[in-house]
Design a protein around this motif. Sequence first.
Motif, PDB file in Angstrom:
ATOM      1  N   LYS A  10      -6.307  -0.523   6.392  1.00 17.34           N
ATOM      2  CA  LYS A  10      -6.051   0.238   5.161  1.00 17.34           C
ATOM      3  C   LYS A  10      -6.319   1.725   5.386  1.00 17.34           C
ATOM      4  O   LYS A  10      -5.530   2.577   4.968  1.00 17.34           O
ATOM      5  CB  LYS A  10      -6.928  -0.271   4.022  1.00 17.34           C
ATOM      6  N   TYR A  53      -7.423   9.704  -7.723  1.00 19.70           N
ATOM      7  CA  TYR A  53      -7.722   9.632  -6.288  1.00 19.70           C
ATOM      8  C   TYR A  53      -8.875   8.673  -5.996  1.00 19.70           C
ATOM      9  O   TYR A  53      -8.954   8.101  -4.917  1.00 19.70           O
ATOM     10  CB  TYR A  53      -8.018  11.024  -5.737  1.00 19.70           C
ATOM     11  N   ASP A  54      -9.759   8.470  -6.964  1.00 22.28           N
ATOM     12  CA  ASP A  54     -10.882   7.548  -6.758  1.00 22.28           C
ATOM     13  C   ASP A  54     -10.391   6.130  -6.480  1.00 22.28           C
ATOM     14  O   ASP A  54     -11.008   5.400  -5.702  1.00 22.28           O
ATOM     15  CB  ASP A  54     -11.805   7.554  -7.978  1.00 22.28           C
ATOM     16  N   LYS A  55      -9.304   5.737  -7.093  1.00 21.76           N
ATOM     17  CA  LYS A  55      -8.736   4.405  -6.846  1.00 21.76           C
ATOM     18  C   LYS A  55      -8.233   4.292  -5.406  1.00 21.76           C
ATOM     19  O   LYS A  55      -8.391   3.257  -4.766  1.00 21.76           O
ATOM     20  CB  LYS A  55      -7.611   4.118  -7.835  1.00 21.76           C
ATOM     21  N   VAL A  57      -9.464   6.037  -2.890  1.00 25.02           N
ATOM     22  CA  VAL A  57     -10.674   6.011  -2.065  1.00 25.02           C
ATOM     23  C   VAL A  57     -11.274   4.610  -2.052  1.00 25.02           C
ATOM     24  O   VAL A  57     -11.713   4.123  -1.002  1.00 25.02           O
ATOM     25  CB  VAL A  57     -11.698   7.055  -2.565  1.00 25.02           C
ATOM     26  N   ASP A  58     -11.297   3.942  -3.194  1.00 25.73           N
ATOM     27  CA  ASP A  58     -11.810   2.573  -3.255  1.00 25.73           C
ATOM     28  C   ASP A  58     -10.971   1.638  -2.380  1.00 25.73           C
ATOM     29  O   ASP A  58     -11.508   0.724  -1.766  1.00 25.73           O
ATOM     30  CB  ASP A  58     -11.802   2.059  -4.696  1.00 25.73           C
ATOM     31  N   PHE A  59      -9.675   1.882  -2.305  1.00 27.86           N
ATOM     32  CA  PHE A  59      -8.787   1.040  -1.516  1.00 27.86           C
ATOM     33  C   PHE A  59      -8.895   1.351  -0.020  1.00 27.86           C
ATOM     34  O   PHE A  59      -9.026   0.447   0.796  1.00 27.86           O
ATOM     35  CB  PHE A  59      -7.342   1.229  -1.977  1.00 27.86           C
ATOM     36  N   GLY A  61     -10.990   3.862   1.663  1.00 25.37           N
ATOM     37  CA  GLY A  61     -12.223   4.373   2.249  1.00 25.37           C
ATOM     38  C   GLY A  61     -12.004   5.686   2.979  1.00 25.37           C
ATOM     39  O   GLY A  61     -11.473   6.646   2.427  1.00 25.37           O
ATOM     40  N   THR A  65     -10.793   9.697   2.256  1.00 25.50           N
ATOM     41  CA  THR A  65     -11.810  10.741   2.077  1.00 25.50           C
ATOM     42  C   THR A  65     -11.796  11.794   3.173  1.00 25.50           C
ATOM     43  O   THR A  65     -12.206  12.923   2.940  1.00 25.50           O
ATOM     44  CB  THR A  65     -13.225  10.135   1.998  1.00 25.50           C
ATOM     45  N   ASN A  73     -10.680  16.164  -3.618  1.00 26.88           N
ATOM     46  CA  ASN A  73     -11.246  15.152  -4.505  1.00 26.88           C
ATOM     47  C   ASN A  73     -12.757  15.297  -4.593  1.00 26.88           C
ATOM     48  O   ASN A  73     -13.336  15.164  -5.674  1.00 26.88           O
ATOM     49  CB  ASN A  73     -10.867  13.758  -4.011  1.00 26.88           C
TER      50      ASN A  73
END
Length: 122
Positions: A10, A53-55, A57-59, A61, A65, A73
Amino acid sequence: MSEILLMCLKAFLVGGAICVIGQLLIDITKLTPARILVLFVCLGVLLGAFGIYDKLVDFAGAGATIPLVGFGNALAAGTRDAIKEKGFTGIITGPLSACAGGVTVAILSGLVVAFVTKPKDK
């Protein structure tokens, strides 16, 4: 083991997609790399400000970032958190405190490389 492999895949795909977009902007448009850098950081700030963008980053990593969009972000997230904590002064202190570590590492890495290599003037 397969969970780590999936996480790496991912990160590779999302980070690679961001890099492909940057390369396409260089190849297709007349934008300079400096303008693309600013575009990516501003895009990261906008996407981070709206929580989009947080979504990603959660997907993905580190795949989300580490590129420049992730830096934008981080600026937005630092500002958002500092405003909640300190009020209006968080607009100035938030992005500085959120990204101070990354900027410090970048500066120190550049300093070490400058001491180790022999730069040549053009």
